[in-house]
Design an enzyme around this catalytic site. Sequence first.
Site, PDB file in Angstrom:
ATOM      1  N   ASP A 169       0.755  -1.258  -0.020  1.00 57.43           N
ATOM      2  CA  ASP A 169      -0.173  -0.043   0.058  1.00 57.43           C
ATOM      3  C   ASP A 169       1.086   1.254  -0.072  1.00 57.43           C
ATOM      4  O   ASP A 169       0.253   2.214   0.378  1.00 57.43           O
ATOM      5  CB  ASP A 169      -1.076   0.090   1.151  1.00 57.43           C
ATOM      6  CG  ASP A 169      -1.990  -1.039   1.214  1.00 57.43           C
ATOM      7  OD1 ASP A 169      -2.307  -1.416  -0.028  1.00 57.43           O
ATOM      8  OD2 ASP A 169      -2.437  -1.518   2.141  1.00 57.43           O
ATOM      9  N   ALA A 170       2.135   1.061  -0.731  1.00 59.11           N
ATOM     10  CA  ALA A 170       2.926   2.323  -0.428  1.00 59.11           C
ATOM     11  C   ALA A 170       3.316   2.853  -1.819  1.00 59.11           C
ATOM     12  O   ALA A 170       4.225   3.816  -1.938  1.00 59.11           O
ATOM     13  CB  ALA A 170       4.026   2.045   0.364  1.00 59.11           C
TER      14      ALA A 170
END
Lengths: 293, 293, 293, 293
Positions: free
Chosen positions: B237-238
């Site tokens: 999720d980065a």
Amino acid sequence: MSTISGETGQPPSAILLISCPDRKGLVASVTEFIATHNGNILYLDQHVDVEKQVFFMRIEWDLQGFTIPRASIGTLFEQIANRFAMQWSLHFSNTIPRLALFVSRLPHCLYDILSRYQTGEWPVEIPLIISNHPDLEAVARRFDIEYCFFPITQDNKHEQETRQLALLREHRIDLIVLARYMQILSGTFVSHYSHQIINIHHSFLPAFPGARPYHSAYARGVKIIGATSHYATAELDAGPIIEQDITRVSHKHTVEDMVRQGRDLEKLVLSRAIWYHIQHKVLVHENRTVVFA
Amino acid sequence: MSTISGETGQPPSAILLISCPDRKGLVASVTEFIATHNGNILYLDQHVDVEKQVFFMRIEWDLQGFTIPRASIGTLFEQIANRFAMQWSLHFSNTIPRLALFVSRLPHCLYDILSRYQTGEWPVEIPLIISNHPDLEAVARRFDIEYCFFPITQDNKHEQETRQLALLREHRIDLIVLARYMQILSGTFVSHYSHQIINIHHSFLPAFPGARPYHSAYARGVKIIGATSHYATAELDAGPIIEQDITRVSHKHTVEDMVRQGRDLEKLVLSRAIWYHIQHKVLVHENRTVVFA
Amino acid sequence: MSTISGETGQPPSAILLISCPDRKGLVASVTEFIATHNGNILYLDQHVDVEKQVFFMRIEWDLQGFTIPRASIGTLFEQIANRFAMQWSLHFSNTIPRLALFVSRLPHCLYDILSRYQTGEWPVEIPLIISNHPDLEAVARRFDIEYCFFPITQDNKHEQETRQLALLREHRIDLIVLARYMQILSGTFVSHYSHQIINIHHSFLPAFPGARPYHSAYARGVKIIGATSHYATAELDAGPIIEQDITRVSHKHTVEDMVRQGRDLEKLVLSRAIWYHIQHKVLVHENRTVVFA
Amino acid sequence: MSTISGETGQPPSAILLISCPDRKGLVASVTEFIATHNGNILYLDQHVDVEKQVFFMRIEWDLQGFTIPRASIGTLFEQIANRFAMQWSLHFSNTIPRLALFVSRLPHCLYDILSRYQTGEWPVEIPLIISNHPDLEAVARRFDIEYCFFPITQDNKHEQETRQLALLREHRIDLIVLARYMQILSGTFVSHYSHQIINIHHSFLPAFPGARPYHSAYARGVKIIGATSHYATAELDAGPIIEQDITRVSHKHTVEDMVRQGRDLEKLVLSRAIWYHIQHKVLVHENRTVVFA
């Protein structure tokens, strides 16, 4: 609280805010109380938190023809309240809340609030602006409002907050608005005005709490930035959220562009939160708000 | 890549994506290259990251009348590219990208993508759906697409990813879409498809990464929920954000209501990100995207 | 135009706005002109109206190191302009535009604009407020700006507009902002300031033109209200739209609530339109705008 | 109506929709009726149209433990209803509404609705798709739903509508959804399904009614486009609005881009309107809706 007649010329109304464990017959009991004494309901908003089994209600009724005198409504309602273990507060639409504004160096929220005040958009009194910087005194003077400068250092913070609290009491302040006040209030200070201090944070919380959120938003490459208005609590940027809004950004936006666009967002979001609060539309339960917007 | 003629019937165009250190004369050199060979510019989008001094460009021109044959454009452009130390890629509007969809149990994004595919909204081929669960095979069959079930355990993950990679190569896949695929891809897997894997995360990142973001959003009492589409990277999720959008919620919304509203958001945000990607409108630089939307 | 140095301290830049029939080589010619004279492009926005075959461009470049002196840029560019039959205008980032505000009785847009002016948000001069009512003189005085009251009747309208035009010329006004000015300007007046008069209309045009749009929106039962900023033309509420925005309403909203929410919308939309205009980001073609936002 | 148990597994609830002249004691009477018979209120939404003095209410309560049998609730409530001259309807949460879809050639709304149906997002039955074109039969077949093709000419319109009405009756249809059905229904047809026909119009009504709204929006140069879902009435595009939403556009958008973006908007707005309707959250009064969203 003073009870000067509001600016609208409308007949005054009473507003009850209620929260309690959910039970059968709650709405019936409250509405029957009003109907029996010839009150006409203007607004009824009700919410049940099904998970936690908590009941919330905001009910507003016309005082014209209501057979209980204003001063006795609370006493009489107490019987119902006790039966259901209600937490409640009673307000009157023509009571004018008294606001203190806390500011630092950025003037945009201050100007926005003072403009709304000056044009009569909000039925409030603003007798006082408090700041940890001298910068915005000229703005206060432009709007003929007292400006109190409290320079704050690590050493004098406790003492200065004590003086601020005295000043707030003296001015009978009902609501403190942190209009981009860049100084953290102590837990002690906050505890004196529980759910009576509204802050504006310049990010879409819980993303980017703390300092320089626009810089962090830029670095993360988000496509949307936000602003969050919440009640101040002892923990920074973690209080119950009243209102949020957002605006789109793109790769074209520098940090400065985000700061510029963010200003409009901060003004809007803060002013909406103040509006909901002074209309007695906000209830708080375990760090979440019920906003009967 | 196949070069089947697109569905639009429009004459094909060429698209150059460029990024390089910012220098004087960049735009002039590229546009002169096109003008000299009788190309007509259809779109020119350019961006300078002033802070990092990086130049980005997307330029699209009509191939009709362009005097360089398609196969030689890259070779000839390389001289300009080398002079300015450009990273670049060349695309043709009538090349049809080939997509693989990765899904788990939730069907809403899958249905949305297949509907767009089926109605010809997107000029793509979708030869393949891969899943770590058997649940959605019926949906794939409804749309006549091959469904490959790869049950994944801690023990077999490496082996299964190896088989998946082989399958993707065999089908000449250009873009992997994680349509609510609830299994983390290994860094090795991701490295084979750098900036070619689009994920949809069901929160407004960087708020609420990881599992159960709607539950976290509910607990924090936010007034707005979001969805984020980003390129998958080794860190969960980065990755670089391509698109985000939000929708309002209130105290009335249970977690289930958020999940329901969130589905529409996820569909929209994911489909926009796919659209930008297949139109060659996204450039990535240091974990931020430039999207010439 | 005066050429006082802007507030930002940044080195000045030049901005060219161009529109002309679309032809091959346009971008190459303009960018080569800048590159040849050692200019560094800061922003380049370009648009082709494919249907009408019209080309639009906004190009901004750093004047530092540019080898043509400021006063000669126009003369030298004219050769390119003539070759392509361009309509063009040249601007410098450190020229401060001079605004006149037209108001009637509603103060919210006036306060908003003056706050932005006062806080230095906009690099403009506002020497003059003109009104057909005496009501807002106190606001003007609060901000130390000249307030000129022109009572207007059917009989004196022509004469008063003539006096207003003289006053505007005398103050070398570049842009007129109709900040909820409730008096229709004559076609003659408008013709003197073509695309230099920005109006805010309190509806989502083309829905609800003319008077009392919030009442009409209420009657129609719309779920969204809007505001529209556009250049004033001889035909009422029909000029080229610069910016629009909306806000949600529901059955809970009375007309008064819409008016209240609409005020914030009007302030935002008008201020964005002014911002785009003073940044030279707006081009007009046949009653539509190209806004390089 | 059939009374098949809903998919949620939750115990069934009863829903009363009420509108009547505003009087004192309305809420008290209704809530007392429920409390007296041991009902627990789940949701109570109430609205007073102050201008027209009309009262609206949606009240939902748990049937578990409620002492009146389902079949007798209406009869017993009638006494209260008559006292206050109420218009009312009673619904049960586990009654599954039966929908008919009307389509023409555009498949996007049809696919969206069928996907929601197929995935169990909506507790409805869709036994029937009706069309004036044969084009979408393959889509219906993909989802195993009966597709009835009624070619319509000026001559046969009356006769075909009569046959359609018979078919709708035979399938016991509760709600007709016009999913981009490009054929105007006669007043007679509409009168059989008053406030039971939901249409999606591809503009922000009242702007751009009638045909080709995206072309009109483009020509007017608006910066925002919209979609509107409303109950069909005899007058085209003039029925009570249930839901609207918008999306931003710019000069970059061709009509085709607007059509493409508009599709997503149409899907969303139509599906929200259907959701509100099947949840019994919409009341209609004089061409305006109260939506207790």
